[in-house]
Design a protein around this motif. Structure first.
Motif, PDB file in Angstrom:
ATOM      1  N   UNK A   1       0.833  -1.194   0.000  1.00 22.59           N
ATOM      2  CA  UNK A   1       0.000   0.000   0.000  1.00 22.59           C
ATOM      3  C   UNK A   1       0.873   1.251   0.000  1.00 22.59           C
ATOM      4  N   UNK A   2       1.925   1.211   0.804  1.00 26.10           N
ATOM      5  CA  UNK A   2       2.833   2.351   0.917  1.00 26.10           C
ATOM      6  C   UNK A   2       4.195   1.851   1.376  1.00 26.10           C
ATOM      7  N   UNK A   3       5.230   2.592   1.012  1.00 23.47           N
ATOM      8  CA  UNK A   3       6.585   2.171   1.378  1.00 23.47           C
ATOM      9  C   UNK A   3       7.453   3.398   1.623  1.00 23.47           C
ATOM     10  N   UNK A   4       8.342   3.270   2.606  1.00 23.90           N
ATOM     11  CA  UNK A   4       9.392   4.242   2.839  1.00 23.90           C
ATOM     12  C   UNK A   4      10.654   3.447   3.145  1.00 23.90           C
ATOM     13  N   UNK A   5      11.798   3.959   2.691  1.00 24.60           N
ATOM     14  CA  UNK A   5      13.046   3.260   2.994  1.00 24.60           C
ATOM     15  C   UNK A   5      14.113   4.278   3.371  1.00 24.60           C
TER      16      UNK A   5
ATOM     17  N   UNK B   1      18.365   3.775   4.148  1.00 23.48           N
ATOM     18  CA  UNK B   1      19.509   2.899   4.362  1.00 23.48           C
ATOM     19  C   UNK B   1      19.094   1.439   4.296  1.00 23.48           C
ATOM     20  N   UNK B   2      19.413   0.661   5.324  1.00 24.75           N
ATOM     21  CA  UNK B   2      19.099  -0.764   5.297  1.00 24.75           C
ATOM     22  C   UNK B   2      17.644  -1.089   5.667  1.00 24.75           C
ATOM     23  N   UNK B   3      16.845  -0.067   5.966  1.00 18.18           N
ATOM     24  CA  UNK B   3      15.471  -0.286   6.433  1.00 18.18           C
ATOM     25  C   UNK B   3      14.458  -0.049   5.322  1.00 18.18           C
ATOM     26  N   UNK B   4      13.508  -0.963   5.226  1.00 13.35           N
ATOM     27  CA  UNK B   4      12.362  -0.820   4.334  1.00 13.35           C
ATOM     28  C   UNK B   4      11.129  -0.997   5.209  1.00 13.35           C
ATOM     29  N   UNK B   5      10.238  -0.019   5.167  1.00 10.33           N
ATOM     30  CA  UNK B   5       9.011  -0.068   5.964  1.00 10.33           C
ATOM     31  C   UNK B   5       7.834  -0.079   5.003  1.00 10.33           C
ATOM     32  N   UNK B   6       7.058  -1.153   5.059  1.00  5.33           N
ATOM     33  CA  UNK B   6       5.900  -1.311   4.179  1.00  5.33           C
ATOM     34  C   UNK B   6       4.610  -1.313   4.975  1.00  5.33           C
ATOM     35  N   UNK B   7       3.592  -0.705   4.392  1.00  5.93           N
ATOM     36  CA  UNK B   7       2.210  -0.959   4.797  1.00  5.93           C
ATOM     37  C   UNK B   7       1.714  -1.943   3.755  1.00  5.93           C
ATOM     38  N   UNK B   8       1.440  -3.170   4.183  1.00  8.53           N
ATOM     39  CA  UNK B   8       1.053  -4.231   3.260  1.00  8.53           C
ATOM     40  C   UNK B   8      -0.382  -4.672   3.525  1.00  8.53           C
ATOM     41  N   UNK B   9      -1.082  -4.976   2.450  1.00  8.87           N
ATOM     42  CA  UNK B   9      -2.436  -5.527   2.538  1.00  8.87           C
ATOM     43  C   UNK B   9      -2.339  -6.987   2.115  1.00  8.87           C
ATOM     44  N   UNK B  10      -2.848  -7.881   2.963  1.00  9.17           N
ATOM     45  CA  UNK B  10      -2.744  -9.322   2.731  1.00  9.17           C
ATOM     46  C   UNK B  10      -4.135  -9.890   2.516  1.00  9.17           C
TER      47      UNK B  10
END
Length: 117
Positions: free
Chosen positions: A73-77, A79-88
């Motif tokens: 749904x949305x992503x921010x990254x 450096x080594x971090x990836x943060x996702x809002x995911x819909x399953x």
């Protein structure tokens, strides 16, 4: 050659998840990777899986039972971090949202923190 950029690693892991390919999914994790919930940080939960064999076992069962699929749904990254809002979504009609924080080092997921709606 595969990209080792954190977003690319997470994208490959999600593609394998959506394909139900547990071996390819687990291959994106470091041998000692930890998949856990944020509640485990407070001692309220145990990790979901530690190590690729445990990750493969835990997610293989999910893939067989519900054939889940993720959409980002949305992503921010950073450096080594990836943060996702995911819909399953699952084949049984179940749906939920998750906040997923990935730490990717040297082209492998070291840690995945999960929070579910």
């Amino acid at each position: 050659m595969w990209s080792t950029e954190p977003e690319d690693v997470v994208d490959r892991q999600i593609a394998a998840y959506n394909d139900g390919d547990v071996a390819s999914f687990a291959a994106e994790f470091d041998d000692d990777a930890v998949v856990t919930t944020f509640d485990a940080l407070d001692g309220d939960d145990d990790p979901i899986a530690v190590g690729t064999a445990a990750i493969e076992a835990a997610y293989g069962e999910q893939f067989t039972e519900a054939a889940p699929e993720i959409s980002v749904v949305d992503r921010v990254s950073c450096g080594p971090y990836v943060v996702d809002h995911e819909h399953i979504t699952n084949t049984d009609g179940g749906e939920r949202d998750a906040l997923c924080v990935y730490t990717v080092v040297e082209g492998l997921i070291q840690r995945l923190w999960l929070a579910y709606e």
